[in-house]
Design a protein around this motif. Structure first.
Motif, short mmCIF file in Angstrom:
data_model
loop_
_atom_site.label_atom_id
_atom_site.label_comp_id
_atom_site.label_asym_id
_atom_site.label_seq_id
_atom_site.Cartn_x
_atom_site.Cartn_y
_atom_site.Cartn_z
N ALA A 69 0.85 -1.20 0.00
CA ALA A 69 0.00 0.00 0.00
C ALA A 69 0.88 1.24 0.00
O ALA A 69 2.01 1.21 0.49
CB ALA A 69 -0.90 0.00 1.24
N PRO A 70 0.38 2.34 -0.53
CA PRO A 70 1.18 3.57 -0.49
C PRO A 70 1.20 4.17 0.92
O PRO A 70 0.28 3.97 1.70
CB PRO A 70 0.45 4.51 -1.46
N MET A 71 2.28 4.89 1.22
CA MET A 71 2.34 5.65 2.47
C MET A 71 2.05 7.10 2.11
O MET A 71 2.59 7.63 1.15
CB MET A 71 3.72 5.55 3.12
N ARG A 72 1.17 7.73 2.88
CA ARG A 72 0.81 9.13 2.63
C ARG A 72 1.15 9.97 3.84
O ARG A 72 0.75 9.65 4.96
CB ARG A 72 -0.69 9.23 2.33
N THR A 73 1.88 11.04 3.61
CA THR A 73 2.25 11.96 4.70
C THR A 73 1.57 13.31 4.53
O THR A 73 1.84 14.23 5.29
CB THR A 73 3.78 12.17 4.75
N ASP A 74 0.67 13.43 3.55
CA ASP A 74 0.04 14.71 3.26
C ASP A 74 -1.41 14.77 3.70
O ASP A 74 -2.14 15.69 3.31
CB ASP A 74 0.13 14.98 1.76
N ILE A 75 -1.87 13.84 4.51
CA ILE A 75 -3.27 13.80 4.90
C ILE A 75 -3.49 14.32 6.31
O ILE A 75 -4.34 15.16 6.54
CB ILE A 75 -3.84 12.37 4.74
N LEU A 76 -2.72 13.85 7.28
CA LEU A 76 -2.82 14.33 8.65
C LEU A 76 -1.91 15.52 8.87
O LEU A 76 -0.81 15.59 8.33
CB LEU A 76 -2.44 13.23 9.65
N LYS A 77 -2.37 16.45 9.65
CA LYS A 77 -1.57 17.63 10.00
C LYS A 77 -1.41 17.70 11.50
O LYS A 77 -2.26 17.30 12.24
CB LYS A 77 -2.24 18.93 9.51
#
Length: 194
Positions: free
Chosen positions: A186-194
């Protein structure tokens, strides 16, 4: 004929791999003499094939096995928080006020008195990124073997305040999440949670 030529090529590759492996093991052994690696939890000198934990500490790692359960105490608590947050913003019993059960898991139990508390401490405060990848991969493999985690869309690490990330130079949650994401495909996303 061509079969003997193919056999020779395969044999050369195998010999090359064995030699390369022997050289790498020799270099690793020499490095261990100069800079001995120690078990994160008990401090014992690690053997050549041990990584981050000695075999004894690895065997005693207090694993949760939450990834094997469809419901577990960690996920139940997480879902309770989600549901309470949703209900605070809802005035009716609409569908948007109810969330499907969210799965959650942890690799091992954390106790502030146990020596295993040193694992997250090493990753978080001592820059032991290699250990973060190792334990992230360990958790990822366990999650990948679980039916509950077969449909993971993405892995999202908890963000670190920019000042802490600047001081530390990395976010330990991202280090772990990346190897978990790789294990789950699965992709890792760092742009969703702030």
């Amino acid at each position: 004929g061509w079969k003997s030529k193919e056999f020779c090529i395969t044999l050369e590759i195998d010999i090359h791999c064995v030699m390369k492996g022997s050289i790498l093991r020799g270099l690793k052994a020499a490095a261990d003499i100069l800079l001995p690696r120690q078990c994160i939890t008990c401090g014992r000198k690690l053997l050549l094939n041990e990584k981050h934990l000695c075999l004894e500490c690895l065997a005693d790692l207090p694993q949760t096995y939450f990834w094997t359960l469809s419901h577990n105490p960690m996920a139940d608590k997480f879902n309770e928080i989600i549901q309470n947050t949703l209900e605070e913003g809802c005035s009716s019993d609409s569908e948007s006020c109810h969330e499907h059960y969210a799965y959650a898991s942890a690799l091992f139990f954390y106790h502030s008195e146990a020596e295993y508390r040193l694992i997250p401490y090493q990753i978080k405060y001592h820059g032991n990124i290699s250990a973060g990848r190792y334990f992230g991969r360990m958790l990822g493999k366990r999650l990948a073997s679980s039916e509950a985690f077969q449909d993971v869309d993405m892995v999202i690490p908890v963000p670190l305040h920019w000042t802490r990330k600047w001081k530390r130079g990395y976010n330990q949650a991202e280090v772990i999440a990346l190897t978990v994401a790789e294990s789950l495909g699965a992709p890792m996303r760092t742009d969703i949670l702030k």
